[in-house]
Design an enzyme around this catalytic site. Structure first.
Site, PDB file in Angstrom:
ATOM      1  N   GLU A   1       0.377  -1.768   0.214  1.00 38.84           N
ATOM      2  CA  GLU A   1      -0.204  -0.102  -0.390  1.00 38.84           C
ATOM      3  C   GLU A   1       0.920   1.269  -0.252  1.00 38.84           C
ATOM      4  O   GLU A   1       1.410   1.051   0.758  1.00 38.84           O
ATOM      5  CB  GLU A   1      -1.110   0.365   1.159  1.00 38.84           C
ATOM      6  CG  GLU A   1      -1.393   1.077   1.693  1.00 38.84           C
ATOM      7  CD  GLU A   1      -2.347   1.459   2.658  1.00 38.84           C
ATOM      8  OE1 GLU A   1      -3.662   1.920   2.366  1.00 38.84           O
ATOM      9  OE2 GLU A   1      -2.060   0.490   3.811  1.00 38.84           O
TER      10      GLU A   1
ATOM     11  N   LYS B   1      -9.560   2.749  -2.463  1.00 38.43           N
ATOM     12  CA  LYS B   1      -9.148   2.360  -0.620  1.00 38.43           C
ATOM     13  C   LYS B   1     -11.232   2.645  -0.068  1.00 38.43           C
ATOM     14  O   LYS B   1     -11.237   3.586  -0.201  1.00 38.43           O
ATOM     15  CB  LYS B   1      -8.814   2.714  -0.160  1.00 38.43           C
ATOM     16  CG  LYS B   1      -8.753   1.751   1.466  1.00 38.43           C
ATOM     17  CD  LYS B   1      -7.603   2.511   2.712  1.00 38.43           C
ATOM     18  CE  LYS B   1      -7.064   1.579   3.885  1.00 38.43           C
ATOM     19  NZ  LYS B   1      -6.206   2.359   5.006  1.00 38.43           N
TER      20      LYS B   1
ATOM     21  N   CYS C   1      -5.440  -3.094   2.574  1.00 47.52           N
ATOM     22  CA  CYS C   1      -5.128  -2.715   4.382  1.00 47.52           C
ATOM     23  C   CYS C   1      -6.641  -3.350   5.411  1.00 47.52           C
ATOM     24  O   CYS C   1      -6.846  -4.128   5.700  1.00 47.52           O
ATOM     25  CB  CYS C   1      -4.818  -1.340   4.194  1.00 47.52           C
ATOM     26  SG  CYS C   1      -3.279  -1.100   6.549  1.00 47.52           S
TER      27      CYS C   1
END
Length: 283
Positions: free
Chosen positions: A65, A134, A168
């Site tokens: 990331e 995200k 994540c």
């Protein structure tokens, strides 16, 4: 320079009744990211991918990331990639040069509406086959103050295999991941900058997501530290039974493992959770 951990080396197509099944060799490049320095990080990734291709010739490379900037959130207006154009061009060139699929972690993508934390997926021919921003922003690291949340799924098709990208904090939302596997995803590619104090959460969540979705989980975390955090590393490849195929430690490394997609259907037939679901009662 990173160490290289290798599990298996052969990549081939196996034929079973009902059609071909691909064995994919996957390399997770667990970087120590240079805080707020895209030029250094681009140079480091160039070297790491060159070395990985020379030593292992994987089918898929995955990066962590925010690998171009790290969590230098306060400077994103200055260092984020305008529309992701530089990153996409960079990754496309590497993918075509080495004939490799690249899950390009995620980068800070600057748009008219703000900055997103965005994953790009490029195939061997240099085609952009997936893009995902995200969805879940992690307030504990102030993401909500500097980033715009995404609004679409991370589903894509890689080598004729249904897959999804996750970033994540997403792994803490099992209902979001199930939305991808009910759409057919057999591999979940997870990219992260997961901190060391929550290492056991990282491991437990990834194992759970593999078991409950009966799919492969390929997770690439960063290593090293920035001014505010120490990161956990422990990139992993997990099979549909929840068994760890290969796992890194905390240091920079390239983790290489092989997956056999036939195992997804074998596990899903043995314990048919997708057939036994009763989603009408889950609301």
């Amino acid at each position: 320079m990173t160490n290289h951990i290798l599990l298996k080396t052969n990549c081939k197509v196996l034929f079973f009744p009902g059609g071909p099944t691909m064995n994919l060799k996957i390399a997770c490049i667990q970087l120590d990211i240079v805080f707020g320095d895209p030029v250094s990080n681009l140079n480091n990734v160039t070297r790491e991918i060159e070395q990985t291709m020379k030593q292992h010739t994987p089918d898929v490379i995955i990066l962590p990331e925010l690998w171009t900037t790290g969590y230098d959130l306060t400077r994103l207006d200055e260092i984020a990639d305008e529309n992701g154009d530089k990153t996409k061009s960079f990754i496309k060139d590497l993918a075509t040069s080495y004939s490799v699929n690249i899950i390009a972690g995620s980068v800070a993508k600057k748009t008219d509406d703000g900055v997103t934390n965005t994953m790009f997926v490029v195939n061997r021919e240099g085609e952009l086959i997936g893009e995902y921003s995200k969805l879940h922003l992690f307030q504990l690291m102030d993401e909500h103050l500097y980033l715009q949340a995404g609004a679409s799924k991370g589903h894509f098709t890689l080598e004729n295999i249904q897959a999804s990208g996750l970033i994540c904090y997403d792994i803490r939302f099992p209902e979001w991941i199930r939305a991808h596997t009910t759409d057919g995803a057999e591999i979940l590619f997870v990219v992260a900058e997961w901190p060391l104090p929550r290492l056991e959460h990282w491991r437990a969540l990834l194992l759970s997501r593999a078991i409950e979705n009966q799919c492969y989980v390929v997770a690439c975390n960063r290593s090293g530290s920035d001014p505010n955090n120490v990161f956990a590393g422990h990139s992993m490849i997990i099979d549909p039974w929840g068994e760890i195929i290969v796992e890194a430690g905390t240091e920079p490394t390239t983790l290489v493992g092989e997956i056999n997609l036939a195992k997804v259907q074998e596990v899903r037939k043995q314990i048919p959770i997708f057939q036994d679901r009763r989603p009408a009662f889950y609301k």
